[in-house]
Motif scaffolding. Structure first.
Motif, PDB file in Angstrom:
ATOM      1  N   MET B 291      44.788  27.201  37.057  1.00  0.00           N
ATOM      2  CA  MET B 291      43.474  27.831  36.959  1.00  0.00           C
ATOM      3  C   MET B 291      42.449  26.994  37.698  1.00  0.00           C
ATOM      4  O   MET B 291      42.545  25.764  37.725  1.00  0.00           O
ATOM      5  CB  MET B 291      43.027  27.870  35.500  1.00  0.00           C
ATOM      6  CG  MET B 291      43.933  28.687  34.627  1.00  0.00           C
ATOM      7  SD  MET B 291      43.172  28.729  32.997  1.00  0.00           S
ATOM      8  CE  MET B 291      44.549  29.281  32.039  1.00  0.00           C
ATOM      9  N   ILE B 292      41.483  27.678  38.282  1.00  0.00           N
ATOM     10  CA  ILE B 292      40.398  26.976  38.962  1.00  0.00           C
ATOM     11  C   ILE B 292      39.083  27.491  38.390  1.00  0.00           C
ATOM     12  O   ILE B 292      38.893  28.707  38.270  1.00  0.00           O
ATOM     13  CB  ILE B 292      40.456  27.211  40.481  1.00  0.00           C
ATOM     14  CG1 ILE B 292      41.714  26.545  41.045  1.00  0.00           C
ATOM     15  CG2 ILE B 292      39.192  26.689  41.156  1.00  0.00           C
ATOM     16  CD1 ILE B 292      42.019  26.922  42.461  1.00  0.00           C
ATOM     17  N   ILE B 293      38.188  26.592  37.987  1.00  0.00           N
ATOM     18  CA  ILE B 293      36.914  26.998  37.392  1.00  0.00           C
ATOM     19  C   ILE B 293      35.788  26.293  38.144  1.00  0.00           C
ATOM     20  O   ILE B 293      35.781  25.057  38.245  1.00  0.00           O
ATOM     21  CB  ILE B 293      36.818  26.578  35.900  1.00  0.00           C
ATOM     22  CG1 ILE B 293      38.092  26.993  35.161  1.00  0.00           C
ATOM     23  CG2 ILE B 293      35.579  27.194  35.266  1.00  0.00           C
ATOM     24  CD1 ILE B 293      38.996  25.844  34.797  1.00  0.00           C
ATOM     25  N   GLN B 294      34.894  27.087  38.703  1.00  0.00           N
ATOM     26  CA  GLN B 294      33.750  26.475  39.379  1.00  0.00           C
ATOM     27  C   GLN B 294      32.496  26.862  38.593  1.00  0.00           C
ATOM     28  O   GLN B 294      32.189  28.044  38.448  1.00  0.00           O
ATOM     29  CB  GLN B 294      33.682  26.974  40.818  1.00  0.00           C
ATOM     30  CG  GLN B 294      32.706  26.167  41.639  1.00  0.00           C
ATOM     31  CD  GLN B 294      32.956  26.307  43.136  1.00  0.00           C
ATOM     32  OE1 GLN B 294      33.918  26.935  43.561  1.00  0.00           O
ATOM     33  NE2 GLN B 294      32.073  25.708  43.934  1.00  0.00           N
ATOM     34  N   ASN B 295      31.801  25.859  38.063  1.00  0.00           N
ATOM     35  CA  ASN B 295      30.632  26.165  37.236  1.00  0.00           C
ATOM     36  C   ASN B 295      29.443  26.583  38.098  1.00  0.00           C
ATOM     37  O   ASN B 295      29.377  26.254  39.279  1.00  0.00           O
ATOM     38  CB  ASN B 295      30.232  24.956  36.399  1.00  0.00           C
ATOM     39  CG  ASN B 295      31.292  24.652  35.360  1.00  0.00           C
ATOM     40  OD1 ASN B 295      32.268  25.403  35.237  1.00  0.00           O
ATOM     41  ND2 ASN B 295      31.130  23.569  34.641  1.00  0.00           N
ATOM     42  N   THR B 296      28.516  27.262  37.466  1.00  0.00           N
ATOM     43  CA  THR B 296      27.316  27.688  38.177  1.00  0.00           C
ATOM     44  C   THR B 296      26.601  26.467  38.762  1.00  0.00           C
ATOM     45  O   THR B 296      26.534  25.413  38.122  1.00  0.00           O
ATOM     46  CB  THR B 296      26.355  28.387  37.201  1.00  0.00           C
ATOM     47  OG1 THR B 296      27.132  29.182  36.328  1.00  0.00           O
ATOM     48  CG2 THR B 296      25.368  29.250  37.954  1.00  0.00           C
ATOM     49  N   ASP B 337      44.839  16.449  27.106  1.00  0.00           N
ATOM     50  CA  ASP B 337      45.007  17.047  25.775  1.00  0.00           C
ATOM     51  C   ASP B 337      44.511  18.487  25.742  1.00  0.00           C
ATOM     52  O   ASP B 337      43.628  18.840  24.966  1.00  0.00           O
ATOM     53  CB  ASP B 337      44.290  16.205  24.724  1.00  0.00           C
ATOM     54  CG  ASP B 337      44.980  14.862  24.564  1.00  0.00           C
ATOM     55  OD1 ASP B 337      46.214  14.823  24.745  1.00  0.00           O
ATOM     56  OD2 ASP B 337      44.291  13.866  24.283  1.00  0.00           O
ATOM     57  N   ILE B 338      45.110  19.314  26.600  1.00  0.00           N
ATOM     58  CA  ILE B 338      44.721  20.722  26.602  1.00  0.00           C
ATOM     59  C   ILE B 338      45.943  21.595  26.349  1.00  0.00           C
ATOM     60  O   ILE B 338      47.081  21.143  26.506  1.00  0.00           O
ATOM     61  CB  ILE B 338      44.081  21.145  27.947  1.00  0.00           C
ATOM     62  CG1 ILE B 338      45.091  20.945  29.102  1.00  0.00           C
ATOM     63  CG2 ILE B 338      42.806  20.376  28.206  1.00  0.00           C
ATOM     64  CD1 ILE B 338      44.742  21.721  30.334  1.00  0.00           C
ATOM     65  N   ALA B 339      45.686  22.817  25.936  1.00  0.00           N
ATOM     66  CA  ALA B 339      46.774  23.778  25.752  1.00  0.00           C
ATOM     67  C   ALA B 339      46.328  25.089  26.377  1.00  0.00           C
ATOM     68  O   ALA B 339      45.142  25.435  26.346  1.00  0.00           O
ATOM     69  CB  ALA B 339      47.065  23.985  24.274  1.00  0.00           C
ATOM     70  N   LYS B 340      47.296  25.795  26.958  1.00  0.00           N
ATOM     71  CA  LYS B 340      46.999  27.110  27.494  1.00  0.00           C
ATOM     72  C   LYS B 340      47.662  28.130  26.573  1.00  0.00           C
ATOM     73  O   LYS B 340      48.855  28.039  26.306  1.00  0.00           O
ATOM     74  CB  LYS B 340      47.554  27.227  28.909  1.00  0.00           C
ATOM     75  CG  LYS B 340      47.162  28.519  29.595  1.00  0.00           C
ATOM     76  CD  LYS B 340      47.580  28.517  31.068  1.00  0.00           C
ATOM     77  CE  LYS B 340      49.078  28.581  31.208  1.00  0.00           C
ATOM     78  NZ  LYS B 340      49.498  28.798  32.609  1.00  0.00           N
ATOM     79  N   LEU B 370      37.884  26.382  27.018  1.00  0.00           N
ATOM     80  CA  LEU B 370      37.529  25.510  28.140  1.00  0.00           C
ATOM     81  C   LEU B 370      37.666  26.217  29.487  1.00  0.00           C
ATOM     82  O   LEU B 370      37.018  25.858  30.455  1.00  0.00           O
ATOM     83  CB  LEU B 370      38.418  24.262  28.137  1.00  0.00           C
ATOM     84  CG  LEU B 370      38.452  23.466  26.819  1.00  0.00           C
ATOM     85  CD1 LEU B 370      39.457  22.321  26.917  1.00  0.00           C
ATOM     86  CD2 LEU B 370      37.062  22.931  26.485  1.00  0.00           C
ATOM     87  N   ALA B 371      38.559  27.198  29.542  1.00  0.00           N
ATOM     88  CA  ALA B 371      38.758  27.935  30.792  1.00  0.00           C
ATOM     89  C   ALA B 371      39.500  29.227  30.491  1.00  0.00           C
ATOM     90  O   ALA B 371      40.150  29.349  29.448  1.00  0.00           O
ATOM     91  CB  ALA B 371      39.544  27.103  31.797  1.00  0.00           C
ATOM     92  N   ILE B 372      39.391  30.166  31.414  1.00  0.00           N
ATOM     93  CA  ILE B 372      39.994  31.485  31.230  1.00  0.00           C
ATOM     94  C   ILE B 372      40.629  31.908  32.537  1.00  0.00           C
ATOM     95  O   ILE B 372      40.086  31.635  33.616  1.00  0.00           O
ATOM     96  CB  ILE B 372      38.910  32.531  30.869  1.00  0.00           C
ATOM     97  CG1 ILE B 372      38.219  32.144  29.568  1.00  0.00           C
ATOM     98  CG2 ILE B 372      39.499  33.939  30.785  1.00  0.00           C
ATOM     99  CD1 ILE B 372      36.840  32.763  29.431  1.00  0.00           C
ATOM    100  N   SER B 373      41.789  32.569  32.470  1.00  0.00           N
ATOM    101  CA  SER B 373      42.280  33.253  33.668  1.00  0.00           C
ATOM    102  C   SER B 373      43.023  34.496  33.230  1.00  0.00           C
ATOM    103  O   SER B 373      43.512  34.576  32.104  1.00  0.00           O
ATOM    104  CB  SER B 373      43.189  32.343  34.496  1.00  0.00           C
ATOM    105  OG  SER B 373      44.468  32.292  33.931  1.00  0.00           O
ATOM    106  N   VAL B 381      43.802  31.468  27.965  1.00  0.00           N
ATOM    107  CA  VAL B 381      42.636  30.634  27.690  1.00  0.00           C
ATOM    108  C   VAL B 381      43.101  29.196  27.515  1.00  0.00           C
ATOM    109  O   VAL B 381      44.182  28.947  26.976  1.00  0.00           O
ATOM    110  CB  VAL B 381      41.883  31.076  26.413  1.00  0.00           C
ATOM    111  CG1 VAL B 381      41.261  32.445  26.610  1.00  0.00           C
ATOM    112  CG2 VAL B 381      42.798  31.077  25.198  1.00  0.00           C
ATOM    113  N   VAL B 382      42.291  28.277  28.010  1.00  0.00           N
ATOM    114  CA  VAL B 382      42.589  26.858  27.821  1.00  0.00           C
ATOM    115  C   VAL B 382      41.734  26.351  26.680  1.00  0.00           C
ATOM    116  O   VAL B 382      40.525  26.629  26.634  1.00  0.00           O
ATOM    117  CB  VAL B 382      42.311  26.061  29.109  1.00  0.00           C
ATOM    118  CG1 VAL B 382      42.425  24.556  28.860  1.00  0.00           C
ATOM    119  CG2 VAL B 382      43.266  26.486  30.206  1.00  0.00           C
TER     120      VAL B 382
END
Lengths: 425, 425
Positions: B291-296, B337-340, B370-373, B381-382
């Motif tokens: 996943m790639i997340i670019q914040n505003t 320490d993340i989970a998808k 933390l993140a979505i795809s 979701v992460v």
């Protein structure tokens, strides 16, 4: 520049550390300006462990599957050696029996090599690789993996050496050559600089564990020169070749073998065809009889003794139990505590009096002879196993084989000698 | 009478005792009137042990030799299984990848199957043998052994099933089918009777360990029906086939994956081509970005995050260290320490509101996203790794996947789940 085949046994490749040392050895051969092809056995006790697994699922494993299973041992060691060479900066390529072009007949577990296709090995050498070949295995006409049986890896090394026309086939092991006798038994044993194929064959088949008879036979047939030497030192070992020692001694060496047993059948009727009945029954069960002794007949009955490998005992018992009633006797004794001492020498042919000297020497030392057999270049006597060491030592001295220096390794007990002689492949 | 391919993993053949049980299982398939071909992985931890030996002699082993080394693991297990079948009175023949006609390209360590030559297997069946095929391996055009990489044995099984036109490919393991989620994480998980290839693919690639994606892809492509079932019970498992569940649920299952990590690069100048610079540097080092997340953008700088397998971290660091100065920033954080958590279902396409319901459910339970795809049939979701179990459970309930019965095995801790997810092939 020479083309050299270098074979390393299971002890030499028993751990990653030792495999790295083998790689160093191969690199030093190459750095000396030679081309080298390695042949390896399976690591340490791998073959025994695989046999153990097979027996755990099948007490009588079919030979095709067993060969495939056992062949994995060399696949592991050959790739690890290739990896170790690569790690030290020398490109290497491993070859299974199949890839090395070792074509055999279809007799699983003890296949015979029928052809060596050398193309891939030569190509790899051409491309600058050190080829590492799996010993002990080949491939039959069906495309199935075969194994060559006892001593198979030595045989592979000789076959590869012949196939690529190598100058010499170096066989590395934990002994540094061929001795006049086992130095652990007789500390005054002398290392031979060279020995003829015929003498080596007699020594090997009489219990000397240095080289397997089959490899020597193959080398003799195809004129491959073998150099038996130590994996742990740079010392010159022993050359096995057509012309043996320059100055021919009467006796080249003395071998001992405690892996046989003696069976004696009492009170066999001394009639035509009785002995034949016994021996054909044994032959039917594939019992390998070595010596046969028939005592002088007394009152129409005689005692027949024979020696054979202790491992043949169950089959020998089957044969005898079948035949005993037919011949009108019911008793046989088995003596496993025997040793066969063999004096070997091509020079024996032209020297009378060898037997006389042997009997006299043993007699003077109160060592009882239980049986005798001879060939043109060998004299074997069977004695009690407990006398092995003393017999070897007194004969070694009597035939002037003693070295001036004394071998320093601790002497072995009779039990240790017996255990050593009974161990595997 | 059906023609069945039955694949057994490393745990099922980890000891001679278990191999005998696999043999019994195969015999019962045959006694039920079917023809059967077995495919096996290496025994237990064999592959790891062989890797350990390789690394002991070469920290960067060349792939050709490594493949040859690893392939011996299946050679051992296949012959032992054939021996066990023979011992129970059923003629069997083992086949290496080469002998089974598994032809691959030359990409060692992760070769792709290009052709399956079925002749020898069919011939062995014809002759009444149970063929036992080595999983995980094939042979390339050079005659060298290749391995298929992660999940290779499942792929072999599917390829063989396709090659001999088997009715079904049974994949036996220590789980008894495909569940709506991991029953050790959510005890109300429900076993699925059937699942479509597409749903199974999304579940597999999202962390469900039951079947490897590659095998499912192959099965989908060639229309092979897979039956995922337990090696230790006779219970019906889960069918993986074109038509999945009869009654299509919106969500088929929920997978979780703790093997990824999240990297965040702070204060990246918000200029054209900057993101491209970062991501092409990562791609050059073969970092698998998920996943790639670019914040505003705020005041001309932005934060860029991506997730990737934790095993790619060293390569990701190399790429980032190179590119950081060029883009005028010097700081990145790594969060391991993340989970998808992934919700998967072909039915999702026609059901709006899945994301809304997911966010709402997690929000109500104070689980931070933390993140979505998304993909057409998956929503991931992460979250923080410590929330894995709770997140799976609340979503499982929210999407009405809960079973009436409760899975009885002890629940795992977050650490155990993480450890489980990180283990090998």
């Amino acid at each position: 520049m020479s083309l050299i085949v270098a074979k390393f046994g299971g002890t030499s490749v028993a751990s990653p550390e030792r495999i790295k040392n083998v790689a160093k050895r191969l690199i030093s051969i190459k750095q000396a300006g030679n081309e080298v092809v390695a042949v390896v056995s399976a690591m340490g006790k791998t073959t025994d462990e695989l046999m153990g697994l097979a027996n755990a699922v099948n007490t009588n494993p079919p030979s095709r599957e067993l060969d495939r299973l056992l062949s994995t041992g060399e696949h592991v060691s050959m790739t690890l050696l290739a990896l170790a060479l690569e790690a030290q900066g020398y490109p290497a390529k491993s070859f299974s029996g199949r890839q090395a072009g070792i074509e055999t007949n279809g007799t699983h577990n003890k296949a015979k090599i029928v052809k060596v296709h050398n193309e891939r090995i030569l190509e790899a050498l051409e491309e600058g690789y050190i080829p590492v070949v799996a010993g002990f295995q080949g491939i039959d006409a069906n495309g199935d993996i075969t194994t060559l049986g006892r001593g198979g890896s030595d045989t592979t090394a000789v076959a590869v050496a012949w196939g690529i026309n190598a100058e010499i086939c170096e066989i590395y092991s934990d002994v540094d050559g061929v001795y006049t006798t086992d130095p652990r038994v007789a500390p005054r044993a002398r290392k031979l600089e060279a020995i003829s194929y015929d003498d080596m064959l007699e020594l090997s088949s009489s219990g000397s564990g240095v080289l397997q008879s089959r490899a020597v036979e193959f080398a003799k047939k195809w004129g491959v020169v073998i150099h038996s030497r130590s994996a742990f030192s740079d010392a010159q070992g022993t050359l096995i070749k057509e012309e043996g020692q320059m100055e021919q001694a009467v006796i080249t060496g003395i071998a001992h073998d405690t892996s046989e047993m003696k069976v004696t059948i009492r009170h066999v009727p001394d009639a035509v065809g009785v002995a034949a009945l016994v021996f054909s029954a044994l032959a039917d069960k594939a019992v390998n009889m070595d010596m046969i002794i028939q005592n002088t007949s007394l009152d129409g009955a005689t005692d027949i003794s024979f020696t054979c490998p202790a491992s043949d005992l169950p089959r020998a018992r089957e044969a005898l139990d079948e035949v005993m009633s037919k011949i009108g006797t019911d008793k046989y004794d088995v003596d496993e505590d025997i040793a066969k001492i063999s004096l070997v020498g091509t020079g024996m042919k032209s020297s009378p009096g060898i037997s006389a000297k042997t009997f006299k020497t043993l007699g003077e030392n109160n060592i009882n002879i239980l049986a005798i057999s001879t060939s043109p270049i060998r004299l074997s006597v069977v004695i009690e196993a407990s006398e092995t060491q003393r017999a070897v030592q007194v004969l070694h001295t009597a035939f002037e084989l003693d070295s001036d220096s004394v071998f320093e390794e601790t002497q072995l007990s009779a039990e240790e000698i017996a255990a050593k002689m009974k161990k595997g492949r």
